[in-house]
Design an enzyme around this catalytic site. Sequence first.
Site, PDB file in Angstrom:
ATOM      1  N   GLY A 153     -23.220   4.094   2.683  1.00 39.80           N
ATOM      2  CA  GLY A 153     -22.256   4.596   1.684  1.00 39.80           C
ATOM      3  C   GLY A 153     -22.732   4.236   0.287  1.00 39.80           C
ATOM      4  N   VAL A 163     -19.018   1.269  -4.625  1.00 47.28           N
ATOM      5  CA  VAL A 163     -19.352  -0.076  -4.139  1.00 47.28           C
ATOM      6  C   VAL A 163     -20.836  -0.134  -3.754  1.00 47.28           C
ATOM      7  CG1 VAL A 163     -18.891  -1.778  -2.322  1.00 47.28           C
ATOM      8  CG2 VAL A 163     -16.993  -0.516  -3.355  1.00 47.28           C
ATOM      9  N   GLY A 164     -21.274   0.847  -2.955  1.00 49.53           N
ATOM     10  CA  GLY A 164     -22.638   0.822  -2.410  1.00 49.53           C
ATOM     11  C   GLY A 164     -23.727   0.853  -3.459  1.00 49.53           C
ATOM     12  N   GLY A 190     -21.667   4.938  -2.720  1.00 48.17           N
ATOM     13  CA  GLY A 190     -20.644   5.312  -3.697  1.00 48.17           C
ATOM     14  C   GLY A 190     -20.476   4.197  -4.714  1.00 48.17           C
ATOM     15  N   LYS A 238       0.860  -1.184   0.000  1.00 51.33           N
ATOM     16  CA  LYS A 238       0.000   0.000   0.000  1.00 51.33           C
ATOM     17  C   LYS A 238       0.893   1.229   0.000  1.00 51.33           C
ATOM     18  CE  LYS A 238      -4.387   1.148   0.323  1.00 51.33           C
ATOM     19  NZ  LYS A 238      -5.493   0.472  -0.372  1.00 51.33           N
TER      20      LYS A 238
END
Length: 370
Positions: free
Chosen positions: A177, A181-182, A179, A77
């Site tokens: 959420g 994904v949601g 967005g 990351k």
Amino acid sequence: MNDIFSLADELGPLKIIHVHQPAIGLKGILVVDNVAGGPSIGGVRMAVDVTLEECARLARAMTLKNAAAGLAHGGGKAVLMGDPKMPKSQKEVLIRGFASALREIEQYIFGPDMGTDEECMAWVYDEIGRAVGLPRELGGIPLDEIGATAWGLSHAVDVVQEFSDFKTEGARFVVQGFGAVGKNVTNFLSAAGAIAIAVSDSSGTIYNRDGLDVRELMALKEAGRPVTEYADGEKRDCDAIIDIECDLWIPAARPDVIDEANLHRLNTKVVVQGANIAITPAAEAILHERGVLCIPDFIANAGGVICAAMEYQKNSEAVALSTIEEKLRRNTREVLQTARQRQISPRQAGLAMARKRLEKAMSFRRWQLF
Ligand code: NAD
């Protein structure tokens, strides 16, 4: 900043690289956690408050996710300090500078995360030729547009039916959420016959016990409007999404949204985790004891990184989607079977599965490390 050595254990991190170029205001960190499975994949998170600790936790989450998904990639990351909404020309300088500073670190493949997108990855690719999550024009598979993570979540939900009295058809679900994904998971689940009764975004929660019109919600989002502008529903604040009684609760927003202080408010049979580290480990353990079936983040939300790995190997979008389906179904089933047989939580079963795969991969390496 944390003591770097206190972050290390027998799995990693392999490398922590601090990049500082005052001339262009660049401050970033790369954590390559473990590369036993292959070069690490993990997104670049850009925010004003990123830390080494966050970067290391997220890198470890990628190690486990990639190992569990059986990808030929380890976990890493990167974090870049700065406001992701800064002028584009300034952001481009920082992204290009960060990529250039990490040119030689072939054990890390750049990907998008919060604050970075496919355009940023195109700059990285132009700079060093090593990135996933690229625009279609460069051979990328736009994983948020096709709903790669949500596609995986919907298959995890489908498999849950084999292990509980939960039935997707007619299930009342809630998504925190709305967005990338949601909204996509809301769409997939409603197409499978489930009923979205509440969704939230940073503007608040919208609730209708008889069900929300998903097409209308999607249209609102596409027009850049908040979900609270949806007309046929009760408006509540952001936090109220936790209290809504449902059969399935899906976090798809921020980390640590359910902890020991608020978990008593959740009233659901099943939780399938779209967001990373959405539930603290202690809260998840208590939910399990109470009989709530929780599919952990690193199993449930692996669709995005599976898609990225497929893109890296130059596969088509169709292959990416079928691979996500196959891996998510197999892993969710294996985790739930092990949990049932050994009387442990799905998270414990998932961790054991990921660790076993990782240790096997590590056993093939020189010095048997990382
Ligand atoms: P996104 O930025 O597209 O959407 C996030 C949504 O959450 C937005 O609608 C935002 O308004 C909303 N939100 C922010 N704060 C909120 C709050 N307090 N209450 C309710 N809603 C709030 O992000 P995304 O790509 O959909 O990612 C969502 C989560 O899933 C993140 O935790 C991310 O790390 C994780 N995740 C994403 C992917 C992916 O493929 N995009 C893959 C794995 C994990």
